[in-house]
Design an enzyme around this catalytic site. Structure first.
Site, PDB file in Angstrom:
ATOM      1  N   GLU A  83       0.857  -1.469   0.108  1.00  0.00           N
ATOM      2  CA  GLU A  83      -0.309   0.695   0.052  1.00  0.00           C
ATOM      3  C   GLU A  83       0.768   1.304  -0.343  1.00  0.00           C
ATOM      4  O   GLU A  83       1.798   0.734   0.845  1.00  0.00           O
ATOM      5  CB  GLU A  83      -1.175  -0.201   1.253  1.00  0.00           C
ATOM      6  N   ARG A  93     -18.077  -0.882   5.268  1.00  0.00           N
ATOM      7  CA  ARG A  93     -19.113  -0.638   4.990  1.00  0.00           C
ATOM      8  C   ARG A  93     -19.756  -1.920   5.286  1.00  0.00           C
ATOM      9  O   ARG A  93     -21.455  -2.179   5.227  1.00  0.00           O
ATOM     10  CB  ARG A  93     -18.741  -1.876   3.575  1.00  0.00           C
ATOM     11  N   CYS A 146      -7.370  -1.960   8.374  1.00  0.00           N
ATOM     12  CA  CYS A 146      -6.557  -2.050   7.882  1.00  0.00           C
ATOM     13  C   CYS A 146      -5.678  -1.158   7.216  1.00  0.00           C
ATOM     14  O   CYS A 146      -4.609   0.002   7.529  1.00  0.00           O
ATOM     15  CB  CYS A 146      -5.920  -2.976   6.614  1.00  0.00           C
ATOM     16  N   HIS A 168      -1.575  -5.529   2.015  1.00  0.00           N
ATOM     17  CA  HIS A 168      -3.086  -6.169   2.333  1.00  0.00           C
ATOM     18  C   HIS A 168      -2.369  -7.903   0.888  1.00  0.00           C
ATOM     19  O   HIS A 168      -1.437  -7.399  -0.065  1.00  0.00           O
ATOM     20  CB  HIS A 168      -3.893  -5.388   1.042  1.00  0.00           C
TER      21      HIS A 168
HETATM   22  N1  PCA Z   1      -8.700  -6.773   5.973  1.00  0.00           N
HETATM   23  C1  PCA Z   1      -9.817  -5.990   6.292  1.00  0.00           C
HETATM   24  C2  PCA Z   1      -9.599  -5.636   8.234  1.00  0.00           C
HETATM   25  C3  PCA Z   1      -8.818  -6.446   7.539  1.00  0.00           C
HETATM   26  C4  PCA Z   1      -8.090  -7.450   7.345  1.00  0.00           C
HETATM   27  O1  PCA Z   1      -7.431  -7.986   7.397  1.00  0.00           O
HETATM   28  C5  PCA Z   1      -9.238  -4.389   5.979  1.00  0.00           C
HETATM   29  O2  PCA Z   1      -8.523  -4.238   4.580  1.00  0.00           O
HETATM   30  O3  PCA Z   1      -9.208  -3.444   6.295  1.00  0.00           O
END
Ligand code: PCA
Length: 215
Positions: A83, A93, A146, A168
């Site tokens: 990111e 959401r 996240c 991610h």
């Molecule tokens: N993904 C979510 C929250 C926890 C996770 O593993 C997110 O992308 O915010």
């Protein structure tokens, strides 16, 4: 960056009714086969706006890592995505695991609009691609837990020599069963995180890499 003696690597617990979370599973796999003399501290964070940012903050205070990589699941993304930015916005959401569902709230009332990742995000993407692992740069970490964790993490290390950021990861095949989501095996995700750590430990290359996007 100072010499790295401790690395903090985090994933998340399951959320949104899923049985597991590929980020937490991949982090556990990395920990189980870690063999470097550098100390690796790992943790699985709760999917909670009120909890996860505090926990990563207390882990940093306790273990004093020089490198922090937080990871989370991006259900539906086909690739490992470092990111680039965390934004000061919580807009959920779905409710988090504690039932909180903030709507257009700041992550931190007193913070700036955004923070850039401190990781060499484009170099990570390039290395993973060279190893045949699907990886693309993501311009923003979204507006759920996240992003709140990445934002708080960047705010915590701002002005210090700690290098930190967020990656991610896709669903695992088990998580993707019965959905149209693309998936990547946990083994590949874990390997990607190991390679990302390696890239972060290398002296920074002066090579400039393109990674812009129109949307
Ligand atoms: N993904 C979510 C929250 C926890 C996770 O593993 C997110 O992308 O915010």
């Amino acid at each position: 960056m100072p010499r790295v003696s401790t690395i903090l690597l985090t994933g998340f617990e399951a959320f949104d009714g899923a049985a597991s979370n590929s980020s937490g599973d991949a982090v556990a796999l990395v920990a189980s086969r870690w063999s470097s003399p550098i100390r690796l501290v790992t943790a699985v964070l709760p999917v909670a706006f009120d909890g996860a940012p505090q926990l990563i903050g207390s882990l940093i205070a306790e273990h004093r890592p020089e490198l922090v990589i937080a990871t989370g699941l991006a259900n539906g993304r086909p690739a490992i995505t470092p990111e680039r930015l965390a934004i000061n916005l919580a807009d959920a959401r779905i409710p988090d695991n504690a039932g909180a569902q903030p709507l257009d709230e700041p992550v931190d009332e007193a913070g700036p609009a955004a923070y850039f990742s401190g990781l060499p995000v484009k170099a990570i993407v390039a290395r993973l691609a060279a190893e045949g692992i699907p990886s693309t740069l993501s311009q923003t970490a979204g507006t759920f837990v996240c992003n709140a964790v990445m934002y708080s993490l960047m705010r915590t290390v701002a002005g210090t020599h700690v290098r930190a950021g967020f990656i991610h990861v896709p669903s695992s095949p088990e998580l993707a069963v019965g959905t149209a989501h693309p998936s990547v095996p946990i083994e590949t995700i874990a390997r990607a995180l190991e390679l990302a750590i390696e890239v972060c430990l290398e002296p920074e290359s002066l090579e400039r890499i393109r990674g812009g996007a129109e949307y």
